[in-house]
Design a protein around this motif. Structure first.
Motif, PDB file in Angstrom:
ATOM      1  N   ASN A   8       1.438  15.270   0.430  1.00 18.03           N
ATOM      2  CA  ASN A   8       2.019  13.957   0.407  1.00 18.03           C
ATOM      3  C   ASN A   8       3.516  13.859   0.124  1.00 18.03           C
ATOM      4  OD1 ASN A   8       1.276  11.325   1.776  1.00 18.03           O
ATOM      5  ND2 ASN A   8       1.334  10.513  -0.209  1.00 18.03           N
ATOM      6  N   TYR A   9       3.647  14.496  -1.090  1.00 17.72           N
ATOM      7  CA  TYR A   9       5.121  14.619  -1.840  1.00 17.72           C
ATOM      8  C   TYR A   9       6.086  15.145  -0.919  1.00 17.72           C
ATOM      9  CZ  TYR A   9       8.524  15.101  -5.271  1.00 17.72           C
ATOM     10  OH  TYR A   9       9.542  14.826  -6.189  1.00 17.72           O
ATOM     11  N   ILE A  10       5.785  16.113  -0.002  1.00 11.90           N
ATOM     12  CA  ILE A  10       6.882  16.581   0.797  1.00 11.90           C
ATOM     13  C   ILE A  10       7.169  15.701   2.072  1.00 11.90           C
ATOM     14  CG2 ILE A  10       6.552  19.000  -0.175  1.00 11.90           C
ATOM     15  CD1 ILE A  10       5.610  19.591   2.812  1.00 11.90           C
ATOM     16  N   ARG A  11       6.144  14.974   2.317  1.00  9.03           N
ATOM     17  CA  ARG A  11       6.398  14.113   3.381  1.00  9.03           C
ATOM     18  C   ARG A  11       7.653  13.120   3.019  1.00  9.03           C
ATOM     19  NH1 ARG A  11       0.752  14.004   3.855  1.00  9.03           N
ATOM     20  NH2 ARG A  11      -0.134  15.271   5.747  1.00  9.03           N
ATOM     21  N   ILE A  12       7.644  12.870   1.726  1.00 10.60           N
ATOM     22  CA  ILE A  12       8.642  11.957   1.185  1.00 10.60           C
ATOM     23  C   ILE A  12       9.918  12.667   0.853  1.00 10.60           C
ATOM     24  CG2 ILE A  12       9.257  10.184  -0.614  1.00 10.60           C
ATOM     25  CD1 ILE A  12       6.061   9.754  -0.990  1.00 10.60           C
ATOM     26  N   ASN A  13       9.697  13.940   0.201  1.00 11.27           N
ATOM     27  CA  ASN A  13      10.785  14.628  -0.102  1.00 11.27           C
ATOM     28  C   ASN A  13      10.833  16.139   0.316  1.00 11.27           C
ATOM     29  OD1 ASN A  13      11.778  13.010  -2.972  1.00 11.27           O
ATOM     30  ND2 ASN A  13       9.560  13.274  -2.871  1.00 11.27           N
ATOM     31  N   LYS A  14      11.431  16.173   1.529  1.00  9.12           N
ATOM     32  CA  LYS A  14      11.227  17.070   2.487  1.00  9.12           C
ATOM     33  C   LYS A  14      11.749  18.416   1.966  1.00  9.12           C
ATOM     34  CE  LYS A  14      10.654  14.649   6.853  1.00  9.12           C
ATOM     35  NZ  LYS A  14       9.226  14.813   6.950  1.00  9.12           N
ATOM     36  N   GLN A  15      12.846  18.185   1.231  1.00 11.59           N
ATOM     37  CA  GLN A  15      13.627  19.486   0.768  1.00 11.59           C
ATOM     38  C   GLN A  15      12.646  20.215  -0.348  1.00 11.59           C
ATOM     39  OE1 GLN A  15      13.884  16.438  -0.544  1.00 11.59           O
ATOM     40  NE2 GLN A  15      14.527  16.205  -2.731  1.00 11.59           N
ATOM     41  N   TYR A  16      11.503  19.854  -0.903  1.00  9.54           N
ATOM     42  CA  TYR A  16      10.705  20.419  -1.496  1.00  9.54           C
ATOM     43  C   TYR A  16       9.665  21.291  -0.574  1.00  9.54           C
ATOM     44  CZ  TYR A  16      12.391  18.288  -6.008  1.00  9.54           C
ATOM     45  OH  TYR A  16      13.058  17.923  -6.857  1.00  9.54           O
ATOM     46  N   ALA A  17       9.962  21.273   0.583  1.00  7.44           N
ATOM     47  CA  ALA A  17       8.963  22.089   1.503  1.00  7.44           C
ATOM     48  C   ALA A  17       9.485  23.591   1.595  1.00  7.44           C
ATOM     49  CB  ALA A  17       8.836  21.494   2.851  1.00  7.44           C
ATOM     50  N   ASP A  18      10.852  23.715   1.294  1.00  8.39           N
ATOM     51  CA  ASP A  18      11.450  24.957   1.509  1.00  8.39           C
ATOM     52  C   ASP A  18      11.488  25.809   0.240  1.00  8.39           C
ATOM     53  OD1 ASP A  18      13.116  26.716   2.442  1.00  8.39           O
ATOM     54  OD2 ASP A  18      15.016  26.078   1.675  1.00  8.39           O
ATOM     55  N   ILE A  19       9.951  26.533   0.291  1.00 12.29           N
ATOM     56  CA  ILE A  19       9.697  27.260  -1.082  1.00 12.29           C
ATOM     57  C   ILE A  19      10.098  28.523  -0.387  1.00 12.29           C
ATOM     58  CG2 ILE A  19       7.795  25.842  -1.182  1.00 12.29           C
ATOM     59  CD1 ILE A  19       6.064  27.756   0.254  1.00 12.29           C
ATOM     60  N   SER A  51       0.693  -1.217   0.094  1.00 14.45           N
ATOM     61  CA  SER A  51      -0.070   0.217  -0.041  1.00 14.45           C
ATOM     62  C   SER A  51       0.758   1.341   0.116  1.00 14.45           C
ATOM     63  CB  SER A  51      -0.681  -0.020   1.309  1.00 14.45           C
ATOM     64  OG  SER A  51      -1.820  -1.102   1.249  1.00 14.45           O
ATOM     65  N   LEU A  52       2.026   1.299   0.857  1.00 13.15           N
ATOM     66  CA  LEU A  52       3.021   2.314   0.989  1.00 13.15           C
ATOM     67  C   LEU A  52       3.712   2.542  -0.310  1.00 13.15           C
ATOM     68  CD1 LEU A  52       4.452   2.102   4.356  1.00 13.15           C
ATOM     69  CD2 LEU A  52       3.064   3.985   3.753  1.00 13.15           C
ATOM     70  N   ILE A  53       4.009   1.448  -0.856  1.00 15.29           N
ATOM     71  CA  ILE A  53       4.534   1.518  -2.295  1.00 15.29           C
ATOM     72  C   ILE A  53       3.572   2.042  -3.430  1.00 15.29           C
ATOM     73  CG2 ILE A  53       5.574   0.075  -4.224  1.00 15.29           C
ATOM     74  CD1 ILE A  53       6.710  -1.698  -2.192  1.00 15.29           C
ATOM     75  N   ALA A  54       2.486   1.545  -3.392  1.00 13.97           N
ATOM     76  CA  ALA A  54       1.536   2.030  -4.345  1.00 13.97           C
ATOM     77  C   ALA A  54       1.130   3.482  -4.239  1.00 13.97           C
ATOM     78  CB  ALA A  54      -0.006   1.216  -4.094  1.00 13.97           C
ATOM     79  N   LEU A  55       1.001   3.794  -2.757  1.00 18.06           N
ATOM     80  CA  LEU A  55       0.857   5.352  -2.395  1.00 18.06           C
ATOM     81  C   LEU A  55       2.008   6.284  -3.199  1.00 18.06           C
ATOM     82  CD1 LEU A  55      -1.011   7.508  -1.126  1.00 18.06           C
ATOM     83  CD2 LEU A  55       0.233   7.037   1.016  1.00 18.06           C
ATOM     84  N   ILE A  56       3.220   5.866  -2.688  1.00 19.88           N
ATOM     85  CA  ILE A  56       4.326   6.486  -3.094  1.00 19.88           C
ATOM     86  C   ILE A  56       4.341   6.465  -4.594  1.00 19.88           C
ATOM     87  CG2 ILE A  56       6.973   6.488  -3.229  1.00 19.88           C
ATOM     88  CD1 ILE A  56       6.931   5.326  -0.521  1.00 19.88           C
ATOM     89  N   GLY A  57       4.117   5.487  -5.485  1.00 21.53           N
ATOM     90  CA  GLY A  57       4.115   5.496  -6.512  1.00 21.53           C
ATOM     91  C   GLY A  57       2.948   6.436  -7.445  1.00 21.53           C
TER      92      GLY A  57
END
Length: 362
Positions: free
Chosen positions: A77-88, A24-30
């Protein structure tokens, strides 16, 4: 035996549950990556401004309000996986229908703001530059606050070509450390890009720095026989050349005419300086009384250079002033068709003037 079977079943249930969660996590990430790499919902370009201190949640809400996205779920959800993109980064950004959400994120994280532009045309005056800046949107207008006389605390752009009102010109020259009575001529004409929130003074500073750089380069390469005592005189000559002809092919020859006149101790006798000296009193034609008026710009009455440049010269006019053609010409007049007729003697010049008058009569 019964107990053994129960433990085995529990283990299987745990393993299957773990696998289900992982899948489920893999599917959600995908799905998250898939949706973030899809194009946004816009059908036209949109400007969006991120204020300082804006959180990522507020940013996604703004995107939703602008109809860039339908749901905030995938970006959050994306920035939970890629936190660097939260620094706008704060700024104003241009969003295009062709962009994916990932491209938009990358743009605002990098701080790649939308660039506006302003174009200053060769041969225009400081008055025209300030009028253009005053009506340009998305810049911070500081010039009107800077150019005050300390008494009235007021500044009017309309003063800038009226030479009875020299105080404002001196204040502007002082702002840029220009050692001249006026800043006229000391800004390089071209198109400048700027971000929302840049100041008019910062844009002028870039134009001033560019002109100083060009002057320094040309001064180092100049012919030592040229009659310029300093860069100010060379810049003044370039401005006269610019105003006499916008046709680049003629500017080298026009430069030679003026330099030949100076060499023979003749007056420059150029109408654009007369017009500049009239300032707000010029209404489209030069009258005989104007030609007789003695001021620091009327080169029909004074010898040598006018007090300051009379416009912002472009690159070709600058080069013509420093690298003129070699000629024996002392006069020139319009041929009525956008070019000039050059003459070596006054007799030849008078004939050319008569021909010009016939042409404009027709």
């Amino acid at each position: 035996m019964i107990r053994s079977v129960n433990l085995s079943s529990v283990k299987k249930i745990i393993v299957l549950g773990f696998l289900f969660v992982c899948l489920s996590l893999i599917a959600l990430i995908g799905l998250t990556h898939y949706n973030v790499n899809q194009k946004n919902q816009l059908d036209h370009e949109v400007l969006i401004t991120i204020e300082p201190g804006t959180s990522f949640n507020r940013f996604t809400k703004k995107l939703q309000n602008k109809n860039v996205i339908e749901t905030r779920f995938w970006l959050r959800n994306y920035i939970r996986i890629n936190k660097q993109y939260a620094d706008i980064k704060a700024g104003t950004y241009l969003l295009k229908p062709t962009q994916t959400l990932h491209e938009i994120l990358a743009m605002v994280v990098k701080g790649d703001e939308h660039q506006y532009s302003i174009t200053f045309v060769e041969g225009t005056s400081i008055k025209e530059w300030l009028e253009l800046l005053a009506k340009t949107e998305n810049i911070v207008h500081l010039i009107s606050k800077t150019l005050t006389d300390g008494e009235t605390n007021k500044f009017s752009v309309s003063y800038l070509n009226n030479h009875q009102k020299e105080k404002e010109l001196r204040l502007l020259a002082k702002q840029f450390n220009i050692d001249a009575p006026s800043p006229e001529g000391y800004f390089y004409p071209e198109t400048y890009s700027f971000s929302a929130g840049d100041t008019d003074l910062a844009i002028l500073q870039r134009a001033h720095n560019k002109m100083l750089l060009e002057l320094d380069k040309l001064w180092l390469k100049r012919n030592p026989n040229l009659p310029y005592e300093n860069k100010h005189q060379a810049l003044t000559m370039a401005s006269i050349i610019e105003k006499e002809s916008g046709k680049h092919a003629e500017q080298d020859i026009i430069a030679s005419v003026f330099l030949n006149r100076l060499d023979k101790n003749m007056r420059l006798e150029t109408d654009p300086t007369v017009i500049y000296g009239l300032g707000e009193r010029y209404y489209g034609d030069i009258k005989f009384k104007h030609l007789r008026e003695v001021n620091q710009y009327n080169t029909r009455k004074i010898k040598g250079f006018p007090l300051t440049p009379i416009a912002m010269p472009g690159q070709r006019a600058l080069e013509a002033a420093f690298f003129p053609s070699s000629s024996d010409y002392l006069y020139f007049v319009s041929n009525g068709k956008g070019e000039h007729v050059f003459s070596k003697t006054l007799k030849e010049h008078n004939l050319a003037v008569k021909q010009y008058l016939k042409t404009i009569k027709k």
